[in-house]
Each structure stands twice: as structure tokens, then as C-alpha cells.
Design an enzyme around this catalytic site. Sequence first.
Site, PDB file in Angstrom:
ATOM      1  N   TYR A 181       0.792  -1.230   0.000  1.00 56.65           N
ATOM      2  CA  TYR A 181       0.000   0.000   0.000  1.00 56.65           C
ATOM      3  C   TYR A 181       0.828   1.286   0.000  1.00 56.65           C
ATOM      4  CZ  TYR A 181      -4.012  -2.993   0.896  1.00 56.65           C
ATOM      5  OH  TYR A 181      -4.987  -3.957   0.777  1.00 56.65           O
ATOM      6  N   SER A 188       7.563   6.776  -5.832  1.00 55.71           N
ATOM      7  CA  SER A 188       6.171   7.134  -5.570  1.00 55.71           C
ATOM      8  C   SER A 188       5.663   8.127  -6.609  1.00 55.71           C
ATOM      9  CB  SER A 188       6.030   7.753  -4.179  1.00 55.71           C
ATOM     10  OG  SER A 188       4.734   8.292  -3.994  1.00 55.71           O
ATOM     11  N   HIS A 190       3.613  10.287  -5.998  1.00 49.59           N
ATOM     12  CA  HIS A 190       3.481  11.568  -5.298  1.00 49.59           C
ATOM     13  C   HIS A 190       4.687  12.480  -5.543  1.00 49.59           C
ATOM     14  CE1 HIS A 190      -0.242  11.234  -2.966  1.00 49.59           C
ATOM     15  NE2 HIS A 190       0.024   9.940  -2.865  1.00 49.59           N
ATOM     16  N   ASP A 197      -4.386  12.660  -3.153  1.00 45.81           N
ATOM     17  CA  ASP A 197      -5.183  11.725  -2.376  1.00 45.81           C
ATOM     18  C   ASP A 197      -6.380  12.491  -1.841  1.00 45.81           C
ATOM     19  OD1 ASP A 197      -3.449   9.652  -2.825  1.00 45.81           O
ATOM     20  OD2 ASP A 197      -2.494   9.750  -0.850  1.00 45.81           O
ATOM     21  N   GLU A 241      -6.648   1.521  -4.292  1.00 36.63           N
ATOM     22  CA  GLU A 241      -6.695   2.799  -3.584  1.00 36.63           C
ATOM     23  C   GLU A 241      -7.665   3.736  -4.314  1.00 36.63           C
ATOM     24  OE1 GLU A 241      -2.880   4.577  -3.021  1.00 36.63           O
ATOM     25  OE2 GLU A 241      -2.207   3.064  -1.574  1.00 36.63           O
ATOM     26  N   HIS A 244      -6.726   7.610  -4.631  1.00 41.63           N
ATOM     27  CA  HIS A 244      -5.487   8.068  -5.262  1.00 41.63           C
ATOM     28  C   HIS A 244      -5.761   8.381  -6.738  1.00 41.63           C
ATOM     29  CE1 HIS A 244      -0.945   7.862  -5.692  1.00 41.63           C
ATOM     30  NE2 HIS A 244      -1.334   7.791  -6.954  1.00 41.63           N
TER      31      HIS A 244
END
Length: 325
Positions: A181, A188, A190, A197, A241, A244
Amino acid sequence: MKRPNYRRRRRGVYVHPLVKLLILLLAAGGAFVCVRYYGRLPGETPGSTPVQAAPVPEPLPKTITTPAGAACTLTQLGPEAVHTGNLILVNNWTAFHFPEHQEESLACILDQRTESYYVKDSTVLLLPEALQALNSLMDAFKAQGSRKSVQIVAGHRTTAYQQHLFDQSAERNGLEHAKKYVAQPGHSEHHTGLVVDMGTMNGEFMDSSGDYAWITENCQDYGWVVRYETGKEERTGIWDEPWHFRYVGIPHATEMVRRDYCLEEYIDYLKQFPQDGEHLMIDCVSGQYEVWYTEGCEVYLPDSKLYTVSGNNVDGVIVTCRIGD
């Protein structure tokens, strides 16, 4: 009276002509055997046999016209082009290439958001194009009558912060849970500035049920996709997810949803449309687009039409050209 010369004259060794012929025949036969059975002459080392040079490929033409009629010029982009753009693939097998002074290009969501949603705090950052698309998505979500509110709880992350989250998850839930996760630091999405998110006002991550289902079902019309979905874990490396969201641009988000592709699948799919072959045509809410892929950085770019260029962060770039205007 002269003394007789008793020194003998030096004479060459006499070889009968038949013997000479026999020696030549033996030498020729030996050379034939070496070449026939060993692939080289006596005295040559392995690998020293001359190899015929490969033909030099013809240079690419300076200009072309695409199947949809866009005039293009061959352009040499820098190697960084492969690692930048809205379609870059970042996962646990493909690291993000951090650009210099990246944070200077990021925008604070809290400062530029609309009144249609909330943000955790001023540390949540996005690239400007993704932020504009987020505002449009959230305005549409509110306008269609939702009774729920959305809070953006995460955006861009540094490597250090991603490491903190991974270690924290491993400590609380175990290493295997963290691997499922939480992306590896440096790997990442991100890091890209193209991800948010979404959460609720009570601090929980958003799911895709109830009013929130509208976001999942319509986000592609604003350039967003749900990045990690059930059934794609083996390709993405991350479990489901629904909160996301990844920005890829409207035409590509539309095509990904239409074909039910995760980004890994879509990047592979685009390679079926090389610049010197058939091109992908995409119809979406923002118009019609022609798309082609080029391995490396030498690519044909449209002369006048609106277009974008994005690397795939693996081996090449994708050109997306708006047509019909």
C-alpha cells in the site's frame, strides 16, 4: 705469380621444380582446411575474420505529414524529455527522475483552490496544470448536486517524507502490508506533482461509493484517472486505492478508461503507434487528438497545431496533437 683462390663460392640450395610445386600445393591445401573447418587462416586469432559492415541507415526526412494531416518537423529533444511530462510512468520498478529545483514549479493548492473543496493545509502542492484540472473536477462535482465535501489530504511528497510514511506503515502494519500500500521512496507517484489523495472531512480516505462515485465515474473528462484499482495489482505493484487520483490529461484519461487500462498497460499500448506507422486517434470531451510514440528523443513535432509532448519515463516520448481545429 698469383696464389690460387681456395675459397669456395657460396651457392644457393638447389630445389627441384617438382618439389616447389608440391610445397605450394600442401600450403594451399592447409589454408583450405583452416578456412573450411576453423573459419580462419593460419595465424589469425578467433574473431579476427573480417566482417562485412552493416549498411548505414538512411537519415530520417526532415519533415513529414501525419495520417491526420499535421505537418511536422524532425526535432532533437534532450534526454530529459523521456523523464518529464503528464504520462511518465512511476512505480516500484521505475524510479522518478527528480528535476532540479522541482519545488519552484509547484503550486500551493490552498492558495489557488476554488470554493468547491477543502485542503488539509498549505503544504499540499501540485503542478499548475494538474491544479487547474483539479479545480474543474471539484467544481463539477459540487455543481451536480453532491451533499458531500472532499478534502485533499496529500499531493507532492519528497523522498524523505515518503520514506517516513513507508517506515511508519511497516512499523504499524508489518513490512508486507507496507509494500502493498505504500510506494518505495523514490518510486512514488506523489513525487511527480501529478497526484492527489482525496479524503473526507473527518480525516478518512475517500472511497468510490455514494456521492463520491460520481468523481470516479467522471474524472477522466477532467484529465484524471483512479491510478490503483482492484485486479491491476500485479501490474501496478499497489493494492486498490480509490482515493489516489493521477493526472494524465483529458485525451489519455479518456482512452485509459475506455480500454480499462492502468498506466502500465497504457504505456505499452501506445508503443503500437510509432511515428512512422499508424497513429492513435482519440475522441473526447475536449476534441479529437492524434497520438504517436517515438523511441528515444528524435521526434517529429507539429509545426502549428496545438500539441503536448510527454516522456514515458522508460524509453521514449509521446506526442499528443489536437486536430480538427
